[in-house]
Design an enzyme around this catalytic site. Structure first.
Site, PDB file in Angstrom:
ATOM      1  N   GLU A   1      43.252 142.673  34.609  1.00  0.00           N
ATOM      2  CA  GLU A   1      42.077 142.586  33.734  1.00  0.00           C
ATOM      3  C   GLU A   1      42.420 142.362  32.261  1.00  0.00           C
ATOM      4  O   GLU A   1      42.184 143.236  31.410  1.00  0.00           O
ATOM      5  CB  GLU A   1      41.221 143.855  33.858  1.00  0.00           C
ATOM      6  CG  GLU A   1      40.651 144.069  35.231  1.00  0.00           C
ATOM      7  CD  GLU A   1      39.614 145.199  35.291  1.00  0.00           C
ATOM      8  OE1 GLU A   1      39.440 145.879  34.264  1.00  0.00           O
ATOM      9  OE2 GLU A   1      38.997 145.369  36.343  1.00  0.00           O
TER      10      GLU A   1
ATOM     11  N   GLU B   1      39.607 145.166  43.419  1.00  0.00           N
ATOM     12  CA  GLU B   1      38.894 146.373  42.991  1.00  0.00           C
ATOM     13  C   GLU B   1      37.405 146.195  43.240  1.00  0.00           C
ATOM     14  O   GLU B   1      36.834 145.144  42.937  1.00  0.00           O
ATOM     15  CB  GLU B   1      39.106 146.683  41.502  1.00  0.00           C
ATOM     16  CG  GLU B   1      40.509 147.112  41.141  1.00  0.00           C
ATOM     17  CD  GLU B   1      40.643 147.562  39.681  1.00  0.00           C
ATOM     18  OE1 GLU B   1      39.617 147.965  39.077  1.00  0.00           O
ATOM     19  OE2 GLU B   1      41.766 147.509  39.157  1.00  0.00           O
TER      20      GLU B   1
HETATM   21  C1  FCB Z   1      38.867 148.696  36.233  1.00  0.00           C
HETATM   22  C2  FCB Z   1      40.317 149.116  36.035  1.00  0.00           C
HETATM   23  C3  FCB Z   1      40.714 150.320  36.841  1.00  0.00           C
HETATM   24  C4  FCB Z   1      39.614 151.367  36.840  1.00  0.00           C
HETATM   25  C5  FCB Z   1      38.317 150.752  37.276  1.00  0.00           C
HETATM   26  C6  FCB Z   1      37.173 151.739  37.370  1.00  0.00           C
HETATM   27  O1  FCB Z   1      38.430 148.014  35.117  1.00  0.00           O
HETATM   28  O2  FCB Z   1      41.172 148.053  36.368  1.00  0.00           O
HETATM   29  O3  FCB Z   1      41.908 150.827  36.337  1.00  0.00           O
HETATM   30  O4  FCB Z   1      39.501 151.923  35.585  1.00  0.00           O
HETATM   31  O5  FCB Z   1      37.957 149.746  36.356  1.00  0.00           O
END
Ligand code: FCB
Length: 503
Positions: A229, A410
């Site tokens: 990210e 994620e």
């Molecule tokens: C993302 C991050 C991860 C965690 C989630 C909730 O942006 O990559 O580390 O904080 O959010």
């Protein structure tokens, strides 16, 4: 114009988005809307009723949709080093910018730090057993640069590398595919002291670090992710300033974006240079942007917003150029525009093997370039629960950038979990969230998106950056005072999903 995703920060919660807000997911009817006959190849045999007592349906969350996934689908879960490992001073680990940031007064909820976190550095064998018990096929974790190169450069710290060797071996022994991220925000503090990501040289230091990791582990890790990210580093670390290194300088922020992408490209080239067969790609959090109304002004504002949220990170890697509208908006004197050197975009667009997509929330953009909330939020007020956004972003990426293999690395939400007297954690909100987002994933596969795996954020409760331990994102509950692990309702549900290969 400065555009940032308004992630939660103290005092910034939009009205009505209180902690403990209703967790029911936005309505989505994937079973009903699934195009007939368009399901992916699947062992769509009737799903057997769950035998596990934890799974006795008592809410709509457990309603099964009979959507089968491709036979080799990679069911996974994700963590990152600073958020779970703890052991901040063990085995020669150096300081990271998150050590510095979290120890500074007032930076994190309750002054929480990652010094101990979920103590995964010491408890990893038991955690590996839990992963096996849930049935994970893929585990996405990150490697802490300050463990491998405590000084951010130079010889590797063998004891730090050995931890990851043991972790990877433990995964392989249990039949779980390792997926390793090289950088999940824990920059060695010594590199911050020489300018951090504002300093172009940090990208070259990253390439050296990546090479050291590839040389040590390259043959054991089939899939590598470069930078987690970059957008969050830019927005939270350099614009809002509520993540490390805590800067508030928009001009610097977009130069940081360039250096993070350069670091990505240099790492891709390092892996190729080793002759490894392993795959590599970026890990991008993408936010589908929707106009808040039908006006032409809103359409234009939404287009630019999408540039800052998505195309600024996708275009350089997949098309070899920055989006012209974003560069024009930043202007010729911006540090980003002045910081692009000949050959940089060739490096950044070095061919990748896959794209890792992280999806949490949509954004609704107004004519003035602001944002509106449309859907219920989770306890993270920045997160609107909108499963269709998953479908929209996955299909859009495939449409606009071609059929690059995709992994979702994620997706998840924080819920107000509590350990009950009978030693259970009933996170029904997480079950319905995951079920509805997986239905959207299924629909995207049916629509032709080459999506091969999906990782819940997170495997276990952990240090959620500026929120410290106040938000629980895990399938596994961590009782921090004792470090005891308890599988939540969602973990039992996920185990059944994996066993059935269907939701
Ligand atoms: C993302 C991050 C991860 C965690 C989630 C909730 O942006 O990559 O580390 O904080 O959010």
């Amino acid at each position: 114009m400065s555009i940032v995703t308004q992630r939660w920060s103290p005092g910034a919660a939009p009205a009505g988005a209180a902690a403990g807000a209703e967790l029911t997911a936005a309505p989505v009817a994937p079973a009903a809307t699934e195009p007939a006959g368009a399901a992916p190849p699947a062992d769509a045999a009737p799903v057997t009723p769950p035998a596990d007592p934890h799974l006795t349906p008592h809410t709509a969350a457990e309603a099964r949709l009979n959507l089968g996934f491709p036979p080799d689908f990679g069911w996974g879960a994700a963590t990152s080093a600073y958020q779970v490992e703890g052991a901040a001073k063990d085995d020669g680990r150096g300081e990271s910018i998150w050590d510095t940031f979290s120890r500074a007064p007032g930076r994190t909820h309750g002054g929480d730090t990652g010094d101990v976190a979920a103590d995964h550095y010491h408890r990893y064998p038991a955690d590996l057993d839990l992963m096996r018990d849930i049935g994970l096929r893929s585990y996405r974790f990150s490697i802490a640069w300050p463990r491998v190169q405590p000084d951010g450069a130079g010889p590797v710290n063998q004891r730090g590398l050995d931890f990851y060797r043991r972790l990877v071996d433990g995964l392989q022994e249990r039949g779980i595919a390792p997926m390793a991220t090289l950088y999940h925000w824990d920059l060695p503090q010594v590199l911050q002291d020489t300018g951090g990501w504002e300093n172009r040289d940090t990208a070259h230091r990253f390439a050296d670090y990546a090479r050291a990791v590839f040389d040590a582990l390259g043959d054991r890790v089939p899939t590598w992710l470069t930078v987690n990210e970059p957008k969050t580093v830019v927005q939270n670390g350099y614009i809002i300033g509520h993540h490390a290194p805590g800067r508030q300088d928009t001009d610097a922020a977009y130069l940081v974006a360039h250096h993070l992408q350069l670091a990505h490209g240099l790492a891709v080239r390092q892996l190729r240079d080793t002759g490894s067969d392993s795959r590599i790609g970026p890990a991008l959090n993408l936010h589908p942007c929707y106009p808040a109304d039908d006006s032409a002004a809103t359409a234009a504002a939404t287009r630019l917003y999408d540039g800052y949220e998505n195309r600024l990170y996708l275009d350089p890697i997949f098309t070899g150029s920055y989006p012209a509208d974003v560069l024009a908006d930043l202007g010729p004197d911006s540090r980003l525009v002045r910081g692009i050197r000949d050959g940089d975009l060739e490096v950044i667009s070095s061919p990748v093997d896959l794209l890792a997509v992280q999806y949490y929330t949509p954004i609704y953009v107004t004519a003035a370039g602001g944002t509106e909330r449309r859907w219920p939020t989770s306890v993270a007020a920045w997160q609107q629960i909108f499963p269709d956004g998953m479908y929209d972003i996955l299909t859009r990426v495939t449409r606009d950038y071609g059929p690059v293999p995709i992994t979702v690395t994620e997706n998840g939400l924080p819920t107000p979990d509590a350990l009950a007297a009978d030693d259970t954690v009933d996170d029904a909100g997480r079950v319905s969230f995951l079920r509805d987002h997986l239905a959207a994933v299924h629909r995207a596969i049916a629509a032709g998106v080459p999506l091969e795996s999906y990782h819940v954020w997170s495997l276990m409760d952990n240090f959620e950056w500026e929120q410290g331990y106040a938000q629980r994102w895990g399938l596994i509950y961590v009782d921090y005072p004792t470090q005891r692990r308890v599988l939540k309702r969602s973990a039992h549900w996920y185990r059944q999903v994996i066993a059935d290969n269907a939701i």
